[in-house]
Write a protein that holds these residues in place. Sequence first.
Motif, mmCIF file in Angstrom:
data_model
loop_
_atom_site.group_PDB
_atom_site.id
_atom_site.type_symbol
_atom_site.label_atom_id
_atom_site.label_comp_id
_atom_site.label_asym_id
_atom_site.label_seq_id
_atom_site.Cartn_x
_atom_site.Cartn_y
_atom_site.Cartn_z
ATOM 1 N N GLU A 90 44.829 42.217 52.012
ATOM 2 C CA GLU A 90 44.247 41.725 50.773
ATOM 3 C C GLU A 90 43.764 42.942 49.995
ATOM 4 N N ARG A 94 36.629 45.727 42.558
ATOM 5 C CA ARG A 94 35.275 45.315 42.171
ATOM 6 C C ARG A 94 34.802 46.076 40.941
ATOM 7 N N SER A 100 30.566 41.085 50.105
ATOM 8 C CA SER A 100 30.587 41.903 51.329
ATOM 9 C C SER A 100 30.225 43.360 51.097
ATOM 10 N N ARG A 103 26.555 43.639 51.638
ATOM 11 C CA ARG A 103 26.186 43.544 53.064
ATOM 12 C C ARG A 103 26.592 44.802 53.826
ATOM 13 N N ASP A 129 38.845 39.468 58.721
ATOM 14 C CA ASP A 129 39.455 40.337 57.699
ATOM 15 C C ASP A 129 38.821 41.733 57.649
ATOM 16 N N ASP A 175 34.665 40.653 40.703
ATOM 17 C CA ASP A 175 35.624 41.176 41.692
ATOM 18 C C ASP A 175 36.726 40.153 41.908
ATOM 19 N N ARG A 199 35.218 36.569 41.562
ATOM 20 C CA ARG A 199 33.861 36.216 41.120
ATOM 21 C C ARG A 199 33.797 36.349 39.613
ATOM 22 N N ARG A 215 30.196 28.630 48.538
ATOM 23 C CA ARG A 215 29.655 29.402 49.669
ATOM 24 C C ARG A 215 28.143 29.233 49.772
HETATM 25 N N1 UDP Z 1 38.175 37.078 48.756
HETATM 26 C C1 UDP Z 1 39.150 36.131 48.969
HETATM 27 N N2 UDP Z 1 39.596 35.894 50.231
HETATM 28 C C2 UDP Z 1 39.105 36.557 51.307
HETATM 29 C C3 UDP Z 1 38.103 37.524 51.104
HETATM 30 C C4 UDP Z 1 37.649 37.757 49.816
HETATM 31 O O1 UDP Z 1 39.620 35.517 48.006
HETATM 32 O O2 UDP Z 1 39.558 36.311 52.439
HETATM 33 C C5 UDP Z 1 37.685 37.356 47.393
HETATM 34 C C6 UDP Z 1 36.284 36.840 47.158
HETATM 35 O O3 UDP Z 1 36.321 35.538 46.594
HETATM 36 C C7 UDP Z 1 35.716 37.844 46.186
HETATM 37 C C8 UDP Z 1 36.460 39.143 46.521
HETATM 38 O O4 UDP Z 1 37.631 38.765 47.221
HETATM 39 O O5 UDP Z 1 36.037 37.491 44.849
HETATM 40 C C9 UDP Z 1 35.627 40.087 47.362
HETATM 41 O O6 UDP Z 1 35.176 39.411 48.499
HETATM 42 P P1 UDP Z 1 34.123 40.084 49.481
HETATM 43 O O7 UDP Z 1 34.755 41.247 50.171
HETATM 44 O O8 UDP Z 1 32.872 40.372 48.728
HETATM 45 O O9 UDP Z 1 33.893 39.022 50.600
HETATM 46 P P2 UDP Z 1 33.020 37.666 50.612
HETATM 47 O O10 UDP Z 1 31.596 38.055 50.725
HETATM 48 O O11 UDP Z 1 33.310 36.969 49.336
HETATM 49 O O12 UDP Z 1 33.551 36.946 51.796
#
Ligand code: UDP
Length: 236
Positions: A90, A94, A100, A103, A129, A175, A199, A215
């Motif tokens: 993936e 951002r 994430s 975090r 992931d 993002d 987002r 979420r």
């Molecule tokens: N995202 C997604 N699928 C995934 C992981 C992330 O569509 O398996 C998208 C998520 O909706 C956000 C962006 O990728 O818009 C970044 O996600 P992030 O790494 O912050 O993880 P999250 O906290 O959303 O799981």
Amino acid sequence: MEKLKELYRGKAKSVYETNDPDHYIMLFRDDTSAFDGKKIEQLERKGRTNCHFNYFIMKKLEEAGIPVHVEELISDTECVVKKLEMVPVECVVRNVSAGSICRRLGVQEGLDLNPPTFEFFLKNDELHDPMVNDSHIISFKWGTQEQIDKMRSLSYKINEILKDLFDKAGLILVDYKLEFGLYHGELILGDEFSPDGCRLWDKETRKKLDKDRFRQGLGGVIEAYEEVARRIGCPL
Ligand code: UDP
Ligand code: ADP
């Protein structure tokens, strides 16, 4: 085109084989998942909303010169796509810190990221992931350096197109996640672009209008997706 058997049932979409060896039919279901599939609910109108949203965005990207897999909308929840051999990573771009990255790096939400960050994550729910880099992708043969360079440059080009499109609708593209695949050896954009995988915040109020509503249990999930669609001029 004839829809044949369901080849793959993902968390939100199903991929069907067709009588055409180069094409699949992708069906958007109402299933909504988060936390690697641990939270799952059915949200009325979600399949339809995301199918139309994805078609609208993919066609905008195509007009701007991005190679995309979506060809034709054949119902409110289905479209014809090119059959891809997916690269199992993936790509996340951002513009503002959230989710994430906060975090993982202990940074606060809402920081402007200039230049925007780019990250690869391995598509593997069991492993949650994990983040990977170019070296992992090449050594484990998930993709070549050329494919990596193309995924990165297309992801950034898409950022310029979509940041502007959402900005004109009073929205911040915080993002998003993209997936690419190979069609007869050519790298093209696959999967979906919808509020499920990005987002979007209202520019004035910073109200979340994306899957974070699901979420975080904020309610009004599909209403928010529909509002985004209306603001960008996407018919539902
Ligand atoms: N995202 C997604 N699928 C995934 C992981 C992330 O569509 O398996 C998208 C998520 O909706 C956000 C962006 O990728 O818009 C970044 O996600 P992030 O790494 O912050 O993880 P999250 O906290 O959303 O799981
Ligand atoms: P997940 O697999 O994460 O549960 P989905 O429910 O969205 O996700 O399922 C759709 C699946 O179809 C994803 O695994 C995605 O990589 C794959 N996919 C998307 N577009 C194509 C395509 N054009 N050809 C083949 N596979 C695709």
